[in-house]
Design a protein around this motif. Structure first.
Motif, mmCIF file in Angstrom:
data_model
loop_
_atom_site.group_PDB
_atom_site.id
_atom_site.type_symbol
_atom_site.label_atom_id
_atom_site.label_comp_id
_atom_site.label_asym_id
_atom_site.label_seq_id
_atom_site.Cartn_x
_atom_site.Cartn_y
_atom_site.Cartn_z
ATOM 1 N N LYS A 31 0.844 -1.199 0.000
ATOM 2 C CA LYS A 31 0.000 0.000 0.000
ATOM 3 C C LYS A 31 0.879 1.248 0.000
ATOM 4 O O LYS A 31 2.047 1.208 0.391
ATOM 5 C CB LYS A 31 -0.953 0.022 1.192
ATOM 6 C CG LYS A 31 -0.271 0.079 2.549
ATOM 7 C CD LYS A 31 -1.282 0.225 3.693
ATOM 8 C CE LYS A 31 -2.144 -0.990 3.865
ATOM 9 N NZ LYS A 31 -3.010 -0.898 5.070
ATOM 10 N N LEU A 39 1.912 3.837 1.703
ATOM 11 C CA LEU A 39 2.000 4.363 3.058
ATOM 12 C C LEU A 39 3.464 4.407 3.476
ATOM 13 O O LEU A 39 4.153 3.385 3.447
ATOM 14 C CB LEU A 39 1.166 3.492 4.006
ATOM 15 C CG LEU A 39 0.925 4.011 5.419
ATOM 16 C CD1 LEU A 39 -0.424 3.520 5.948
ATOM 17 C CD2 LEU A 39 2.039 3.579 6.361
ATOM 18 N N GLU A 47 -0.120 8.622 4.278
ATOM 19 C CA GLU A 47 -0.807 7.904 3.206
ATOM 20 C C GLU A 47 -0.832 8.836 1.993
ATOM 21 O O GLU A 47 -1.511 9.873 2.018
ATOM 22 C CB GLU A 47 -2.211 7.516 3.639
ATOM 23 C CG GLU A 47 -2.226 6.549 4.822
ATOM 24 C CD GLU A 47 -3.613 6.343 5.384
ATOM 25 O OE1 GLU A 47 -4.410 5.615 4.747
ATOM 26 O OE2 GLU A 47 -3.909 6.923 6.446
#
Length: 320
Positions: free
Chosen positions: A40, A42, A55
């Motif tokens: 992801k 992040l 994020e």
């Protein structure tokens, strides 16, 4: 009455001393490297039982340098988030990465950024080859800073004019391997003055304005030279797939493979840099032209790398 007034004044003084500074202000993340979740977008820093993470789309971290004083700026929003967390005990990336983050240890407190700007300054990471002084870009370092960021915390809000997050380092997605065979004779297409070399998806192209003079069919006593400029061009291209000889000589350039990167040589300076040097010798009934590139720098956007003090481009065979 005086006693009550004194107590009220003392309480006001105590309250005034509490300027609302978050505990995070006293935390030193300088020795903590920034990491990225594998699955992801992040970026996070973890130290013991606390973490600070961002994020943000991965495409924000472009493979190019930013100009001095002109960072990339991304507003904090519903999709771009900055969060500070404190846990009951030591935490790890498992608490934020993955489809189902760990729920233990317990989350004690969380501050969420509601506004502000994320500023990103990127710098190329280069290695140097000591034998010819050539350089190679292996990745980029992104210095991240929060500007005018406001955190919403359980007991109120807190704004910081300047809040350094630190550096995040990422290797480049496509390494420029320069896998050319310099011993293989270089080619041109019929009726074209472009000389090209290719290997896999890599292409090196030399386009000289006065081709007949630079590659004259007669031996040289001293090398012929021209400077790289608007009419004498050198470019390196990286494609998404394997390039063949047909790609260059086709009437219409094929749609595939597609171009991924293009680096163009920087204009030369007389007797200093950006020099194309050709030495010609006889070869049977023809002539062999040995091409060397002297002190050439290639550039894409704001990034560049040095090809080296002397880069052998290869040889071109011509016949009278």
């Amino acid at each position: 009455m005086k006693r009550i007034s004194s107590i009220l004044i003392l309480l006001l003084l105590i309250t005034a001393c509490d300027d609302g500074r978050l505990t995070v202000d006293t935390i030193d993340f300088s020795d903590v490297p920034a990491q990225k979740c594998s699955d992801k977008d992040l970026i996070y820093k973890i130290k013991d039982n606390i973490m600070l993470f961002i994020e943000i789309p991965g495409t924000t971290f472009i493979e190019d340098q930013t100009l001095d004083g002109v960072p990339i700026e991304v507003p904090i929003s519903g999709t771009v988030k900055v969060t500070y967390r404190k846990y009951a005990s030591t935490v790890s990336a498992n608490n934020i990465c993955g489809a189902a983050p760990d729920v233990t240890p317990n989350l004690v407190e969380q501050w969420t950024a509601t506004s502000g700007i994320i500023q990103i300054t990127s710098t190329a990471i280069k290695t140097t080859n000591a034998s010819n002084n050539s350089t190679k870009i292996t990745g980029y370092t992104y210095n991240i800073n929060f500007k005018n960021i406001t955190f919403q915390k359980p007991n109120g809000s807190q704004q910081y004019d300047n809040f350094p997050f630190g550096n995040y380092t990422k290797p480049i997605a496509n390494s420029l391997t320069f896998g050319f065979n310099q011993q293989v004779d270089k080619s041109t297409c019929s009726g074209s003055d472009k000389i090209y070399d290719f290997s896999g998806g890599e292409v090196f192209t030399l386009d000289v304005a006065d081709f007949p003079t630079l590659f004259a069919n007669e031996p040289t006593t001293t090398p012929r030279t021209v400077l790289i400029n608007a009419t004498n061009k050198l470019s390196y291209r990286l494609y998404s797939g394997v390039i063949t000889n047909d790609y260059f000589c086709a009437t219409t350039i094929p749609a595939t493979p597609t171009l991924i990167q293009q680096w163009n040589a920087v204009d030369g300076i007389e007797a200093t840099s950006g020099i194309i040097e050709v030495t010609t010798t006889t070869l049977g009934a023809g002539f062999q032209h040995t091409i060397n590139l002297k002190k050439v720098t290639l550039k894409k956007g704001n990034s560049d790398f040095y090809l080296g003090d002397n880069y052998p481009f290869g040889t071109l065979i011509t016949n009278p």
